[in-house]
Motif scaffolding. Sequence first.
Motif, short mmCIF file in Angstrom:
data_model
loop_
_atom_site.label_atom_id
_atom_site.label_comp_id
_atom_site.label_asym_id
_atom_site.label_seq_id
_atom_site.Cartn_x
_atom_site.Cartn_y
_atom_site.Cartn_z
N ASN A 31 40.35 28.30 30.78
CA ASN A 31 40.45 29.32 31.84
C ASN A 31 41.04 30.65 31.40
N TYR A 32 41.20 30.88 30.09
CA TYR A 32 41.87 32.11 29.65
C TYR A 32 41.09 33.35 30.11
N LEU A 33 39.78 33.34 29.81
CA LEU A 33 38.95 34.47 30.21
C LEU A 33 38.82 34.52 31.73
N HIS A 34 38.62 33.35 32.34
CA HIS A 34 38.49 33.27 33.80
C HIS A 34 39.69 33.91 34.49
N ASN A 35 40.88 33.58 33.99
CA ASN A 35 42.10 34.12 34.61
C ASN A 35 42.12 35.64 34.55
N PHE A 36 41.76 36.19 33.39
CA PHE A 36 41.81 37.64 33.24
C PHE A 36 40.82 38.31 34.19
N VAL A 37 39.61 37.75 34.24
CA VAL A 37 38.57 38.35 35.09
C VAL A 37 38.96 38.23 36.57
N GLN A 38 39.48 37.07 36.95
CA GLN A 38 39.88 36.91 38.36
C GLN A 38 41.06 37.83 38.70
N SER A 39 41.99 38.00 37.76
CA SER A 39 43.13 38.90 38.00
C SER A 39 42.62 40.32 38.23
N LEU A 40 41.62 40.70 37.45
CA LEU A 40 41.02 42.02 37.62
C LEU A 40 40.39 42.13 39.01
N PHE A 41 39.54 41.15 39.36
CA PHE A 41 38.87 41.21 40.66
C PHE A 41 39.90 41.21 41.79
N ASP A 42 41.00 40.49 41.59
CA ASP A 42 42.03 40.43 42.64
C ASP A 42 42.70 41.78 42.87
N VAL A 43 42.84 42.57 41.82
CA VAL A 43 43.55 43.85 42.01
C VAL A 43 42.61 44.99 42.40
N LEU A 44 41.30 44.80 42.21
CA LEU A 44 40.35 45.83 42.65
C LEU A 44 40.07 45.64 44.13
N ASP A 45 39.61 46.70 44.74
CA ASP A 45 39.39 46.68 46.17
C ASP A 45 38.06 47.36 46.49
N GLY A 46 37.33 46.80 47.43
CA GLY A 46 36.18 47.51 47.97
C GLY A 46 34.90 47.37 47.18
N TYR A 47 34.72 46.27 46.47
CA TYR A 47 33.50 46.12 45.67
C TYR A 47 32.48 45.19 46.30
N ALA A 48 32.73 44.72 47.52
CA ALA A 48 31.78 43.81 48.15
C ALA A 48 30.40 44.45 48.17
N GLY A 49 29.42 43.76 47.63
CA GLY A 49 28.05 44.26 47.61
C GLY A 49 27.78 45.32 46.56
N ALA A 50 28.80 45.75 45.82
CA ALA A 50 28.64 46.84 44.85
C ALA A 50 28.11 46.34 43.50
N THR A 51 27.89 47.30 42.59
CA THR A 51 27.28 46.98 41.29
C THR A 51 28.33 46.90 40.19
N LEU A 52 28.18 45.88 39.34
CA LEU A 52 29.04 45.73 38.17
C LEU A 52 28.16 45.78 36.93
N VAL A 53 28.61 46.51 35.89
CA VAL A 53 27.87 46.58 34.62
C VAL A 53 28.59 45.69 33.61
N VAL A 54 27.82 44.92 32.85
CA VAL A 54 28.44 44.04 31.86
C VAL A 54 27.66 44.09 30.54
N GLY A 55 28.37 44.20 29.46
CA GLY A 55 27.71 44.16 28.16
C GLY A 55 28.76 44.20 27.07
N GLY A 56 28.34 43.85 25.86
CA GLY A 56 29.30 43.82 24.76
C GLY A 56 28.67 44.16 23.44
N ASP A 57 29.49 44.07 22.40
CA ASP A 57 29.01 44.48 21.08
C ASP A 57 28.31 43.35 20.34
N GLY A 58 28.07 42.22 21.01
CA GLY A 58 27.28 41.15 20.41
C GLY A 58 28.05 40.22 19.51
N ARG A 59 29.36 40.39 19.47
CA ARG A 59 30.13 39.51 18.60
C ARG A 59 30.19 38.08 19.14
N TYR A 60 30.61 37.18 18.29
CA TYR A 60 30.76 35.77 18.63
C TYR A 60 31.54 35.62 19.94
#
Length: 542
Positions: A31-60
Amino acid sequence: MPHAHPTQPYDDQRPGTSGLRKKVKHFQQKNYLHNFVQSLFDVLDGYAGATLVVGGDGRYFNREAIQIIIKMAAANGFGRLLVGKGGILSTPAASHIIRKHGAFGGLILSASHNPGGPDADFGIKYNCGNGGPAPEAITEAIFARSQAITSYAMAEGEDIPLDTLGSHQLGAMTIEVIDPVADYADLMESLFDFDAIRDLLAGGFTLLFDAMHAVTGPYAVEILHRRLGATKESLLNCTPKEDFGGGHPDPNLTYAKALVDRMFGDRAPDFGAASDGDGDRNMVLGNHFFVTPSDSLALLAANAECAPGYRDGIAGVARSMPTSGAVDQVAKALGMECFETPTGWKFFGNLMDAGRVTLCGEESFGTGSNHVREKDGLWAVLFWLNILAARRQSVAEIVRRHWARFGRNYYSRHDYEGVESGVAHDLMAHIEGQFATLRGTTLAGRTVRTCDNFSYTDPVDGSTSSKQGLRILFDDGARIIFRLSGTGTVGATIRIYFEAFEPDKNRHNLDAQSALADLIAAASELAELRSRTGRSQPTVIT
Ligand code: VG1
Ligand code: CO
């Protein structure tokens, strides 16, 4: 269907200079990554129905992380998620996609220039709707939340196929797998004179670009090869690998050695460049010539009108505190505002949003502008090519003329990597402890004007950041700066920055290490470097 999963908090999720960076194995803890992502979502406000962009540098671990984030974003109520094909987005491209699509924000998966692979590094960073890294207020809130979290939400469903463009549905959220390159390449074409660069390359000008097996490979192939006509042979290591071919994807004189050797060897090309793991850094070289990133920023500012995107002039410039004052000289001569910020791109965002600065940069091979809210490696390469196409002089000649006009800021950074953390912190405290008696004394043949621990007040929102680096400022403009890195994953890295201003053009041809030798020796003595760290030489000299 969303599902609440109980979890235990971790106490080490405070984001550093550029997001949360840890060993892959650390991220793979339950749950290490899960915790960080949920902590982020918990502190943000007003994103219901909004758009999130996700991508990375392709590393392992990129792909696995993206699948987790997709399911968590769906469970937390985002309406749409844009993800780069193959899970790929360079950091500047992610910033552009966030802005272009009016997204609520984005998650960028990268540890930038740190090595990749099962035993190497991974990272995650949140960028806001302006496309820029979250400010400290948000990163601190995430950290606070991460220590109290008790559950996270995750939708159930099949993994999303990331390798073909297309649209998918998970609960109420739509997922679009988008082309990671096209929008970014179009943006570059809107800023620079591609016809002039094509002419330059067709006329026998030779270049070498090293993507270091990292994310800029596909971007370089599309832009430099397909759109600008550079030969395939001039593009090195353009297939991204999960472990970057075992190297450090860090474009500097040490880690981009293959490119550096060619640029300083027989039949060297006219222009050489490299970028880092996530595509936001750049190194620029001429035939037997290295351009310091600080000089590069100053030079782009002085020549901005060569590029169509900046033809109407630039509003102002900003540099991080350890970056040399070369750009300050340009700002002074051209009558624009110049800001000095703490290290890290997040501090430039407000200034750009407020229209106060157009160009900004850091000594750590980062340069960028208000076209996105991240530093941008290929953008800097294209800016240089545009200037070379307009001026038709060599890289060395352009830089030498720049120094003759504005003076030369001799500059170097010495990194001591992998120092034991306690030793590094004690060393910093020892230096700061001497500040009171240092003022007004003579050091390295100069008078110490003042010394302090840098603090910054954001001119736009008034927020303050303190303890951003120890500065010793001399009355002739020279500086010695000590900082601890905020991006490493093992031990501490001590960075020492040296700068001396030389207005006299008859004294512009020294080697930087010799020109700075007295400052280097003084710093080493003051810090008791050898006895405290057991090192007599830095790990990396830039
Ligand atoms: C380093 C650089 C800093 C840069 C940061 C992120 O930070 O010095 O200038 O902004 O990396 O760059 P530190 O704290 O290690 O000195 V990147 O390319 O990782 O996004
Ligand atoms: Co980077």
